[in-house]
Design a protein around this motif. Sequence first.
Motif, PDB file in Angstrom:
ATOM      1  N   ILE A 118       0.860  -1.184   0.000  1.00 10.81           N
ATOM      2  CA  ILE A 118       0.000   0.000   0.000  1.00 10.81           C
ATOM      3  C   ILE A 118       0.894   1.231   0.000  1.00 10.81           C
ATOM      4  O   ILE A 118       1.784   1.362   0.849  1.00 10.81           O
ATOM      5  N   LEU A 119       0.676   2.121  -0.951  1.00 12.32           N
ATOM      6  CA  LEU A 119       1.387   3.396  -1.007  1.00 12.32           C
ATOM      7  C   LEU A 119       0.418   4.498  -0.615  1.00 12.32           C
ATOM      8  O   LEU A 119      -0.652   4.646  -1.224  1.00 12.32           O
ATOM      9  N   VAL A 120       0.769   5.268   0.413  1.00 15.57           N
ATOM     10  CA  VAL A 120      -0.043   6.393   0.864  1.00 15.57           C
ATOM     11  C   VAL A 120       0.679   7.685   0.475  1.00 15.57           C
ATOM     12  O   VAL A 120       1.828   7.899   0.861  1.00 15.57           O
ATOM     13  N   LEU A 121      -0.011   8.523  -0.289  1.00 19.31           N
ATOM     14  CA  LEU A 121       0.572   9.789  -0.721  1.00 19.31           C
ATOM     15  C   LEU A 121      -0.084  10.951   0.024  1.00 19.31           C
ATOM     16  O   LEU A 121      -1.310  11.006   0.148  1.00 19.31           O
ATOM     17  N   GLN A 122       0.736  11.861   0.506  1.00 22.67           N
ATOM     18  CA  GLN A 122       0.248  13.063   1.169  1.00 22.67           C
ATOM     19  C   GLN A 122      -0.146  14.089   0.102  1.00 22.67           C
ATOM     20  O   GLN A 122       0.591  14.315  -0.845  1.00 22.67           O
ATOM     21  N   VAL A 123      -1.303  14.704   0.280  1.00 20.08           N
ATOM     22  CA  VAL A 123      -1.840  15.622  -0.731  1.00 20.08           C
ATOM     23  C   VAL A 123      -2.194  16.967  -0.100  1.00 20.08           C
ATOM     24  O   VAL A 123      -3.004  17.010   0.827  1.00 20.08           O
ATOM     25  N   PRO A 124      -1.641  18.065  -0.596  1.00 17.91           N
ATOM     26  CA  PRO A 124      -2.048  19.381  -0.091  1.00 17.91           C
ATOM     27  C   PRO A 124      -3.324  19.903  -0.747  1.00 17.91           C
ATOM     28  O   PRO A 124      -4.189  20.458  -0.080  1.00 17.91           O
ATOM     29  N   THR A 125      -3.451  19.721  -2.062  1.00 14.78           N
ATOM     30  CA  THR A 125      -4.614  20.229  -2.806  1.00 14.78           C
ATOM     31  C   THR A 125      -5.176  19.108  -3.675  1.00 14.78           C
ATOM     32  O   THR A 125      -4.643  18.827  -4.751  1.00 14.78           O
ATOM     33  N   PRO A 126      -6.249  18.441  -3.249  1.00 16.38           N
ATOM     34  CA  PRO A 126      -6.757  17.287  -3.991  1.00 16.38           C
ATOM     35  C   PRO A 126      -7.600  17.649  -5.206  1.00 16.38           C
ATOM     36  O   PRO A 126      -7.821  16.794  -6.065  1.00 16.38           O
ATOM     37  N   GLU A 127      -8.071  18.878  -5.298  1.00 13.07           N
ATOM     38  CA  GLU A 127      -8.985  19.255  -6.374  1.00 13.07           C
ATOM     39  C   GLU A 127      -8.220  19.748  -7.607  1.00 13.07           C
ATOM     40  O   GLU A 127      -7.624  20.823  -7.593  1.00 13.07           O
TER      41      GLU A 127
END
Length: 280
Positions: A118-127
């Motif tokens: 499982i790779l979890v990516l941190q996202v600041p702006t998902p839109e």
Amino acid sequence: MNEHINFAFFDEGSKREIRRATLKAVAIPGYQVPFASREMPIARGWGTGGLQLTLSCILPEDHLKVMDQGSDESVNAISIKNLITSTTGVQITQDTGQATLIQSRHRIPEVPLSAGQILVLQVPTPEPLRHVEPRERLTKKLHAEAEYSGAWLMLFEQIMKYGRMATGADHPVRTAGRYVMAPSPIPKFDNPKMDHSEALILLGAGREKKIYAVPPYTSVVSLDFEDVPFEAESFAGKKCCLCGAEHVYLDEILEADGTVRYQCNDTSYCLNRRSRREEN
């Protein structure tokens, strides 16, 4: 593990709520699922969305890897690892191949991910449409109608201004032929790694309260035009000055004397290559 804190920090109800949102995200690739983002002992914007996903998915038998812009030893990566290990007791590894759960900021590891990871990516702006439409109500409507002309307009304006698509990172992608999504601020070099990846990819934005996902073996195509195809960064003719690796994402380092050298951005990948070379 700290015996005075619940396993993986959260109470079981919070983990179940995040898992339900995650399951919905996996069922609808690329769709942004709202969730009740919890307060964390780190500031929003420092990876709280990814951390909440990791804490809700992690098991005692997992092997965890955390990287930040290619490094396993940055301040952000170390802080996240300290929190997770102090509340779970799981083993930490820098080896991508040994890790069952990988949390990352701004990079996908160089070693191809395999089934079961499982790779979890941190996202600041998902839109991905936020630059053309600031109102959340209308971006939801645009997604529902598959109206993504604004995303192509952004790329077209770049071509008119720079002669090319100038997105250095976070280049929008279409997932499973339907939803356009932000792949997180990974470099364009990493976009192709998401296409039909064997691993499950989860993306979390704590500040924006959104979770979305790319299930294994899912089509992920970077937006482009017929006459201006998508092109990732090229490092042709260059190699790492430490391990000699080619065809990987390289950092450009300017020495005091003005010379330029290149080094693997993925530090654990570079260390493993050097270790194998010394053994041989």
